[in-house]
Design an enzyme around this catalytic site. Structure first.
Site, mmCIF file in Angstrom:
data_model
loop_
_atom_site.group_PDB
_atom_site.id
_atom_site.type_symbol
_atom_site.label_atom_id
_atom_site.label_comp_id
_atom_site.label_asym_id
_atom_site.label_seq_id
_atom_site.Cartn_x
_atom_site.Cartn_y
_atom_site.Cartn_z
ATOM 1 N N GLY A 15 0.841 -1.210 0.000
ATOM 2 C CA GLY A 15 0.000 0.000 0.000
ATOM 3 C C GLY A 15 0.868 1.249 0.000
ATOM 4 N NE ARG A 76 -1.127 -4.957 -1.022
ATOM 5 C CZ ARG A 76 -1.966 -3.924 -0.936
ATOM 6 N NH1 ARG A 76 -2.868 -3.720 -1.868
ATOM 7 N NH2 ARG A 76 -1.915 -3.107 0.094
ATOM 8 C CB CYS A 77 4.458 -8.884 -7.168
ATOM 9 S SG CYS A 77 5.260 -10.044 -8.280
ATOM 10 C CG ASP A 107 5.778 -6.475 9.077
ATOM 11 O OD1 ASP A 107 6.826 -5.811 9.195
ATOM 12 O OD2 ASP A 107 4.999 -6.708 10.019
ATOM 13 C CB THR A 129 2.530 0.729 6.305
ATOM 14 O OG1 THR A 129 1.144 0.529 6.668
ATOM 15 C CG2 THR A 129 3.368 0.453 7.538
ATOM 16 C CB ILE A 130 -1.319 4.914 6.379
ATOM 17 C CG1 ILE A 130 -2.308 3.804 6.010
ATOM 18 C CG2 ILE A 130 -0.909 5.722 5.168
ATOM 19 C CD1 ILE A 130 -3.702 4.323 5.642
ATOM 20 C CG ASP A 131 -2.385 -0.019 8.203
ATOM 21 O OD1 ASP A 131 -3.110 0.979 8.017
ATOM 22 O OD2 ASP A 131 -2.579 -1.116 7.651
ATOM 23 C CG ASP A 133 0.790 -2.699 10.220
ATOM 24 O OD1 ASP A 133 1.564 -1.949 9.583
ATOM 25 O OD2 ASP A 133 0.055 -3.518 9.655
ATOM 26 N NE ARG A 158 -16.965 16.928 18.551
ATOM 27 C CZ ARG A 158 -16.453 16.252 19.580
ATOM 28 N NH1 ARG A 158 -15.595 15.294 19.390
ATOM 29 N NH2 ARG A 158 -16.814 16.560 20.801
ATOM 30 C CG MET A 173 -7.904 2.681 5.346
ATOM 31 S SD MET A 173 -6.709 2.983 4.050
ATOM 32 C CE MET A 173 -7.554 2.192 2.680
ATOM 33 N NE ARG A 175 -7.534 -5.569 4.477
ATOM 34 C CZ ARG A 175 -6.844 -5.565 3.340
ATOM 35 N NH1 ARG A 175 -5.823 -6.364 3.169
ATOM 36 N NH2 ARG A 175 -7.174 -4.745 2.376
ATOM 37 C CB ALA A 190 -14.179 8.821 19.353
ATOM 38 C CG HIS A 220 -21.454 14.762 19.363
ATOM 39 N ND1 HIS A 220 -21.204 16.076 19.645
ATOM 40 C CD2 HIS A 220 -20.435 14.055 19.882
ATOM 41 C CE1 HIS A 220 -20.064 16.144 20.310
ATOM 42 N NE2 HIS A 220 -19.575 14.935 20.472
ATOM 43 C CD GLU A 227 -9.396 -1.595 5.916
ATOM 44 O OE1 GLU A 227 -8.494 -0.807 6.269
ATOM 45 O OE2 GLU A 227 -9.341 -2.247 4.869
HETATM 46 P P1 ADP Z 1 3.172 -4.653 2.795
HETATM 47 O O1 ADP Z 1 4.580 -4.588 2.303
HETATM 48 O O2 ADP Z 1 2.533 -3.313 2.874
HETATM 49 O O3 ADP Z 1 3.047 -5.480 4.044
HETATM 50 P P2 ADP Z 1 2.063 -6.842 1.250
HETATM 51 O O4 ADP Z 1 1.924 -7.765 2.402
HETATM 52 O O5 ADP Z 1 0.944 -6.755 0.261
HETATM 53 O O6 ADP Z 1 2.304 -5.345 1.662
HETATM 54 O O7 ADP Z 1 3.414 -7.257 0.502
HETATM 55 C C1 ADP Z 1 3.851 -6.556 -0.632
HETATM 56 C C2 ADP Z 1 4.518 -7.494 -1.588
HETATM 57 O O8 ADP Z 1 5.688 -8.059 -0.966
HETATM 58 C C3 ADP Z 1 3.701 -8.730 -1.989
HETATM 59 O O9 ADP Z 1 2.794 -8.446 -3.027
HETATM 60 C C4 ADP Z 1 4.778 -9.682 -2.447
HETATM 61 O O10 ADP Z 1 5.216 -9.362 -3.745
HETATM 62 C C5 ADP Z 1 5.911 -9.367 -1.470
HETATM 63 N N1 ADP Z 1 5.877 -10.348 -0.366
HETATM 64 C C6 ADP Z 1 5.016 -10.410 0.660
HETATM 65 N N2 ADP Z 1 5.268 -11.482 1.446
HETATM 66 C C7 ADP Z 1 6.320 -12.112 0.893
HETATM 67 C C8 ADP Z 1 7.067 -13.297 1.217
HETATM 68 N N3 ADP Z 1 6.775 -14.030 2.291
HETATM 69 N N4 ADP Z 1 8.097 -13.628 0.410
HETATM 70 C C9 ADP Z 1 8.411 -12.898 -0.658
HETATM 71 N N5 ADP Z 1 7.746 -11.783 -1.028
HETATM 72 C C10 ADP Z 1 6.726 -11.385 -0.272
HETATM 73 O O1 F6P Z 2 -1.656 0.319 3.542
HETATM 74 C C1 F6P Z 2 -2.378 -0.199 4.561
HETATM 75 C C2 F6P Z 2 -3.833 -0.267 4.190
HETATM 76 O O2 F6P Z 2 -4.290 1.017 3.890
HETATM 77 C C3 F6P Z 2 -4.690 -0.924 5.245
HETATM 78 O O3 F6P Z 2 -5.062 -0.061 6.274
HETATM 79 C C4 F6P Z 2 -5.838 -1.413 4.424
HETATM 80 O O4 F6P Z 2 -6.463 -2.497 5.035
HETATM 81 C C5 F6P Z 2 -5.185 -1.829 3.151
HETATM 82 O O5 F6P Z 2 -4.009 -1.054 3.038
HETATM 83 C C6 F6P Z 2 -6.062 -1.618 1.954
HETATM 84 O O6 F6P Z 2 -5.333 -1.877 0.818
HETATM 85 P P1 F6P Z 2 -5.906 -1.851 -0.671
HETATM 86 O O7 F6P Z 2 -7.273 -1.289 -0.639
HETATM 87 O O8 F6P Z 2 -4.935 -0.986 -1.403
HETATM 88 O O9 F6P Z 2 -5.840 -3.243 -1.132
#
Ligand code: ADP
Ligand code: F6P
Length: 324
Positions: A15, A76-77, A107, A129-131, A133, A158, A173, A175, A190, A220, A227
């Protein structure tokens, strides 16, 4: 001191997050300052496998420090999760002379970076990441902008909620992580905050809370819902039916991922980008940059991925204490 490597690549993955552009700019300019060559890889690992690789110079990153999104695009791939995909990725890096790679993402992206490191490409991860996390860091690129964007939007909801004496459920957002919800819950005052890490599904408790507040003259009732808890629209219908208080759901969605990065996101992303280049120049690999206890630090990617992070119990308790 001589650089351990001469050519580095940079990509954004997963993301997008505001501040990614500032990080790309910092990687490019810090590398150029060290007389390294820089290649931009478009569309994350997907673009790597398709050899979407461009030469980058100082002008390639002009006028982007203030822009949201990522000029390199992101993706994503699935193929990169496979051993064949990772081997192909490493071969393509070698073919293009890319000896070191900066991966800006979460991650999942770090998992991919770790695999490339095992195949001989020096990799450094930057937390994007905006999360918020990512366990090894108190800061992730984009979180500050996202919470400020959400906070401003919630202030607006509000206003209308108060005018109509309604209950509003506002979905932000996150997840599996409730940091945006918790921070907005505190910043927006809130009445209820529903976090994936804490919410037990007890809707009756929320209903009782709304009724109590009505008796005490509150005009209110703002519920910030993450999410990951979801179901805001159906929850609004059930709450309205049970309380008799008009209830509306607003899902903020992807607006939280866009927009001009805040000062903090620009500055921290820049420092992290420069640090990634320093690490590569020193010959380091399989590291992730973080921000902990006021310092920019780095960790082994495997150790970083094994770390756990939870919502601060104290912050959560304080958020509830503010509701009177
Ligand atoms: P984020 O990096 O925000 O956590 P994703 O979990 O969607 O987002 O991961 C982004 C991309 O990183 C995936 O689409 C994939 O190409 C690669 N990736 C994720 N997990 C693995 C893994 N265990 N091994 C290799 N590549 C990975
Ligand atoms: O980047 C993090 C995030 O915005 C999460 O908070 C959300 O669940 C997810 O990405 C949504 O990703 P997308 O709609 O791009 O698949």
């Amino acid at each position: 001191m001589e650089n351990a490597i001469n050519t580095i690549g940079v990509l954004t993955s997963g993301g997008d997050a505001p501040g990614m552009n500032a990080a790309i700019r910092a990687v490019v300019r810090a590398a150029l300052a060290k007389n390294m060559k820089v290649k931009g890889i478009k569309r994350g690992y997907a673009g790597l496998l398709k050899e979407e690789i461009i030469d980058m110079d100082s002008r390639s990153v002009s006028d982007i420090v203030q822009k949201g999104g990522t000029i390199l695009y992101t993706a994503r791939c699935e193929e990169f999760r496979t051993e064949e995909g990772q081997k192909l990725g490493a071969e393509i890096c070698k073919k293009h002379g890319i000896e070191g790679l900066v991966v800006i993402g979460g991650d999942g992206s770090f998992n991919g970076a770790c695999k490339l490191a095992g195949l001989g490409i020096n990799t450094i991860g930057l937390p994007g990441t905006i999360d918020l996390d990512i366990a090894c860091t108190d800061y992730t690129i984009g979180f500050d902008t996202a919470v400020n964007t959400a906070m401003e939007a919630i202030d607006k909801v509000r206003d209308t909620s108060t005018s109509h004496e309604r209950c509003s459920i506002i979905e932000v957002m996150g997840r599996s992580a409730g940091y945006i919800a918790l921070w907005c819950g505190i910043a927006n005052g809130a009445e209820d905050i529903l976090l994936p890490e804490r919410y037990d599904g007890n809707e009756q408790a929320i209903i009782n809370h709304i009724l109590e507040h009505r008796k005490r003259g509150k005009s209110h009732h703002i519920i910030i819902n993450a999410e990951g808890v979801g179901h805001s629209t159906s929850m609004a219908k059930r709450i309205e039916a049970a309380t008799g208080v008009e209830t509306r759901a607003t899902i903020l969605g992807h607006m939280q991922r866009g927009g001009r990065p805040t000062c903090k996101d620009r500055v921290y992303a820049t420092i992290m980008g420069a640090k990634a280049v320093d690490l590569l120049a020193e010959g380091k690999s399989n590291r992730v940059v973080g921000y902990l206890n006021g310092d920019f630090v780095d960790f082994d990617i495997n150790e970083a991925l094994a770390m756990k992070k939870d919502i601060s119990e104290y912050q959560y308790t304080v958020s509830k204490m503010m509701v009177r």
